[in-house]
Design a protein around this motif. Structure first.
Motif, PDB file in Angstrom:
ATOM      1  N   SER A  30       0.808  -1.222   0.000  1.00 42.35           N
ATOM      2  CA  SER A  30       0.000   0.000   0.000  1.00 42.35           C
ATOM      3  C   SER A  30       0.839   1.269   0.000  1.00 42.35           C
ATOM      4  CB  SER A  30      -0.935   0.003   1.208  1.00 42.35           C
ATOM      5  OG  SER A  30      -0.200  -0.031   2.410  1.00 42.35           O
ATOM      6  N   SER A  31       2.122   1.157   0.188  1.00 41.92           N
ATOM      7  CA  SER A  31       2.983   2.336   0.181  1.00 41.92           C
ATOM      8  C   SER A  31       3.493   2.685  -1.208  1.00 41.92           C
ATOM      9  CB  SER A  31       4.178   2.123   1.126  1.00 41.92           C
ATOM     10  OG  SER A  31       5.039   1.121   0.626  1.00 41.92           O
ATOM     11  N   TYR A  32       3.182   1.854  -2.206  1.00 39.40           N
ATOM     12  CA  TYR A  32       3.690   2.062  -3.555  1.00 39.40           C
ATOM     13  C   TYR A  32       2.595   2.517  -4.518  1.00 39.40           C
ATOM     14  CZ  TYR A  32       7.768  -0.657  -2.077  1.00 39.40           C
ATOM     15  OH  TYR A  32       8.882  -1.122  -1.418  1.00 39.40           O
ATOM     16  N   PRO A  33       2.814   3.630  -5.211  1.00 39.76           N
ATOM     17  CA  PRO A  33       1.996   3.883  -6.390  1.00 39.76           C
ATOM     18  C   PRO A  33       2.310   2.782  -7.411  1.00 39.76           C
ATOM     19  CG  PRO A  33       3.179   5.862  -5.722  1.00 39.76           C
ATOM     20  CD  PRO A  33       3.761   4.719  -4.942  1.00 39.76           C
ATOM     21  N   MET A  34       1.305   2.368  -8.152  1.00 38.70           N
ATOM     22  CA  MET A  34       1.483   1.262  -9.086  1.00 38.70           C
ATOM     23  C   MET A  34       1.142   1.692 -10.505  1.00 38.70           C
ATOM     24  SD  MET A  34       2.477  -1.289  -7.233  1.00 38.70           S
ATOM     25  CE  MET A  34       2.258  -2.640  -8.388  1.00 38.70           C
ATOM     26  N   GLY A  35       1.778   1.023 -11.451  1.00 41.05           N
ATOM     27  CA  GLY A  35       1.522   1.354 -12.846  1.00 41.05           C
ATOM     28  C   GLY A  35       1.475   0.113 -13.711  1.00 41.05           C
ATOM     29  N   TRP A  36       0.836   0.269 -14.848  1.00 45.41           N
ATOM     30  CA  TRP A  36       0.837  -0.755 -15.903  1.00 45.41           C
ATOM     31  C   TRP A  36       1.493  -0.144 -17.141  1.00 45.41           C
ATOM     32  CZ3 TRP A  36      -0.308  -5.833 -15.559  1.00 45.41           C
ATOM     33  CH2 TRP A  36      -1.097  -6.265 -14.476  1.00 45.41           C
ATOM     34  N   PHE A  37       2.355  -0.922 -17.751  1.00 42.73           N
ATOM     35  CA  PHE A  37       3.029  -0.541 -18.983  1.00 42.73           C
ATOM     36  C   PHE A  37       2.900  -1.691 -19.971  1.00 42.73           C
ATOM     37  CE2 PHE A  37       5.291   3.284 -17.594  1.00 42.73           C
ATOM     38  CZ  PHE A  37       5.128   3.186 -16.212  1.00 42.73           C
ATOM     39  N   ARG A  38       3.198  -1.418 -21.212  1.00 49.90           N
ATOM     40  CA  ARG A  38       3.203  -2.475 -22.224  1.00 49.90           C
ATOM     41  C   ARG A  38       4.329  -2.235 -23.220  1.00 49.90           C
ATOM     42  NH1 ARG A  38      -2.589  -0.811 -25.006  1.00 49.90           N
ATOM     43  NH2 ARG A  38      -1.869   1.114 -26.039  1.00 49.90           N
ATOM     44  N   ALA A  92       0.897  -6.971 -26.954  1.00 50.40           N
ATOM     45  CA  ALA A  92       2.143  -6.585 -26.288  1.00 50.40           C
ATOM     46  C   ALA A  92       2.330  -7.429 -25.041  1.00 50.40           C
ATOM     47  CB  ALA A  92       2.111  -5.105 -25.909  1.00 50.40           C
ATOM     48  N   VAL A  93       3.494  -7.305 -24.464  1.00 47.13           N
ATOM     49  CA  VAL A  93       3.712  -7.821 -23.109  1.00 47.13           C
ATOM     50  C   VAL A  93       3.333  -6.696 -22.147  1.00 47.13           C
ATOM     51  CG1 VAL A  93       5.365  -8.732 -21.453  1.00 47.13           C
ATOM     52  CG2 VAL A  93       5.542  -9.369 -23.867  1.00 47.13           C
ATOM     53  N   TYR A  94       2.497  -7.032 -21.213  1.00 47.45           N
ATOM     54  CA  TYR A  94       2.026  -6.050 -20.237  1.00 47.45           C
ATOM     55  C   TYR A  94       2.740  -6.277 -18.910  1.00 47.45           C
ATOM     56  CZ  TYR A  94      -1.633  -4.372 -23.315  1.00 47.45           C
ATOM     57  OH  TYR A  94      -2.318  -3.781 -24.358  1.00 47.45           O
ATOM     58  N   TYR A  95       3.253  -5.185 -18.361  1.00 46.62           N
ATOM     59  CA  TYR A  95       4.014  -5.231 -17.128  1.00 46.62           C
ATOM     60  C   TYR A  95       3.346  -4.377 -16.054  1.00 46.62           C
ATOM     61  CZ  TYR A  95       7.879  -6.741 -20.165  1.00 46.62           C
ATOM     62  OH  TYR A  95       8.678  -7.397 -21.070  1.00 46.62           O
ATOM     63  N   CYS A  96       3.374  -4.855 -14.837  1.00 51.05           N
ATOM     64  CA  CYS A  96       3.027  -3.984 -13.723  1.00 51.05           C
ATOM     65  C   CYS A  96       4.323  -3.562 -13.041  1.00 51.05           C
ATOM     66  CB  CYS A  96       2.071  -4.645 -12.734  1.00 51.05           C
ATOM     67  SG  CYS A  96       2.778  -5.930 -11.718  1.00 51.05           S
ATOM     68  N   TRP A 114       9.579  -4.296 -11.070  1.00 47.41           N
ATOM     69  CA  TRP A 114       8.824  -4.739 -12.234  1.00 47.41           C
ATOM     70  C   TRP A 114       8.506  -6.220 -12.146  1.00 47.41           C
ATOM     71  CZ3 TRP A 114       7.406  -1.486 -16.278  1.00 47.41           C
ATOM     72  CH2 TRP A 114       7.947  -0.196 -16.233  1.00 47.41           C
ATOM     73  N   GLY A 115       7.348  -6.578 -12.678  1.00 48.09           N
ATOM     74  CA  GLY A 115       7.037  -7.980 -12.845  1.00 48.09           C
ATOM     75  C   GLY A 115       7.688  -8.525 -14.104  1.00 48.09           C
ATOM     76  N   GLN A 116       7.452  -9.802 -14.358  1.00 44.28           N
ATOM     77  CA  GLN A 116       8.066 -10.446 -15.519  1.00 44.28           C
ATOM     78  C   GLN A 116       7.253 -10.227 -16.782  1.00 44.28           C
ATOM     79  OE1 GLN A 116       6.060 -11.952 -13.458  1.00 44.28           O
ATOM     80  NE2 GLN A 116       4.696 -13.126 -14.794  1.00 44.28           N
ATOM     81  N   GLY A 117       6.044  -9.734 -16.631  1.00 41.14           N
ATOM     82  CA  GLY A 117       5.197  -9.448 -17.782  1.00 41.14           C
ATOM     83  C   GLY A 117       4.258 -10.589 -18.119  1.00 41.14           C
ATOM     84  N   THR A 118       3.162 -10.242 -18.764  1.00 40.64           N
ATOM     85  CA  THR A 118       2.205 -11.235 -19.246  1.00 40.64           C
ATOM     86  C   THR A 118       1.814 -10.867 -20.682  1.00 40.64           C
ATOM     87  OG1 THR A 118       0.122 -12.382 -18.757  1.00 40.64           O
ATOM     88  CG2 THR A 118       0.179 -10.028 -18.276  1.00 40.64           C
ATOM     89  N   GLN A 119       1.809 -11.859 -21.547  1.00 44.66           N
ATOM     90  CA  GLN A 119       1.553 -11.610 -22.964  1.00 44.66           C
ATOM     91  C   GLN A 119       0.063 -11.443 -23.214  1.00 44.66           C
ATOM     92  OE1 GLN A 119       3.815 -11.454 -25.749  1.00 44.66           O
ATOM     93  NE2 GLN A 119       1.944 -10.769 -26.798  1.00 44.66           N
ATOM     94  N   VAL A 120      -0.260 -10.391 -23.933  1.00 43.59           N
ATOM     95  CA  VAL A 120      -1.625 -10.163 -24.411  1.00 43.59           C
ATOM     96  C   VAL A 120      -1.572 -10.131 -25.927  1.00 43.59           C
ATOM     97  CG1 VAL A 120      -3.536  -8.533 -24.528  1.00 43.59           C
ATOM     98  CG2 VAL A 120      -2.355  -8.929 -22.351  1.00 43.59           C
ATOM     99  N   THR A 121      -2.342 -10.998 -26.548  1.00 42.98           N
ATOM    100  CA  THR A 121      -2.397 -11.061 -28.003  1.00 42.98           C
ATOM    101  C   THR A 121      -3.837 -10.847 -28.439  1.00 42.98           C
ATOM    102  OG1 THR A 121      -0.542 -12.611 -28.061  1.00 42.98           O
ATOM    103  CG2 THR A 121      -1.908 -12.441 -30.047  1.00 42.98           C
ATOM    104  N   VAL A 122      -4.038  -9.840 -29.283  1.00 44.36           N
ATOM    105  CA  VAL A 122      -5.374  -9.506 -29.767  1.00 44.36           C
ATOM    106  C   VAL A 122      -5.423  -9.821 -31.254  1.00 44.36           C
ATOM    107  CG1 VAL A 122      -7.153  -7.745 -29.910  1.00 44.36           C
ATOM    108  CG2 VAL A 122      -5.463  -7.658 -28.057  1.00 44.36           C
TER     109      VAL A 122
END
Length: 124
Positions: A30-38, A92-96, A114-122
């Motif tokens: 809860s002390s960290y602002p969080m983000g999502w990137f791709r 893309a690969v999506y990272y938090c 950073w996390g290791q990422g998760t693949q999103v394919t559309v």
């Protein structure tokens, strides 16, 4: 220090939806602002969305506004990204990521973990 693990990626048709999750270790989530990137192949990592520590403020890249929703549950040490009306170009690969800077920003350099990422394919 915090460790992040993303999940929820996969293959979806255009205009479909996915919900990404990012589980954090540690008692200080809860002390960290969080983000999502791709990051798409051959492209730089780009900002998607971010959320402040309490979850009361959220920010989005213009390209995803009104389609994506970021949220967090500090009792579960998890941040989410609900993605609706997905487009093929969002493959893309999506990272938090967790920021040590308050408030977190839109620049990946603001984020220390950073996390290791998760693949999103559309598919079209």
């Amino acid at each position: 220090q915090v460790q992040l693990v993303e999940s929820g990626g996969g293959l979806v048709q255009a205009e479909g939806s996915l919900r990404l999750s990012c589980a954090a270790s540690g008692r200080t989530f809860s002390s960290y602002p969080m983000g999502w990137f791709r990051q798409a192949p051959g492209k730089e990592r780009e900002f998607v969305s971010r959320i402040n520590r309490s979850g009361s403020n959220t920010y989005y890249a213009d390209s995803v506004k009104a389609r994506f929703t970021i949220s967090r549950d500090n009792t579960k040490n998890t941040v989410y990204l609900q993605m609706n009306s997905l487009k093929p170009e969002e493959t893309a690969v999506y990272y938090c990521a967790a920021s040590k800077i308050v408030p977190g920003g839109s620049n990946p350099r603001s984020y220390a973990y950073w996390g290791q990422g998760t693949q999103v394919t559309v598919s079209s």
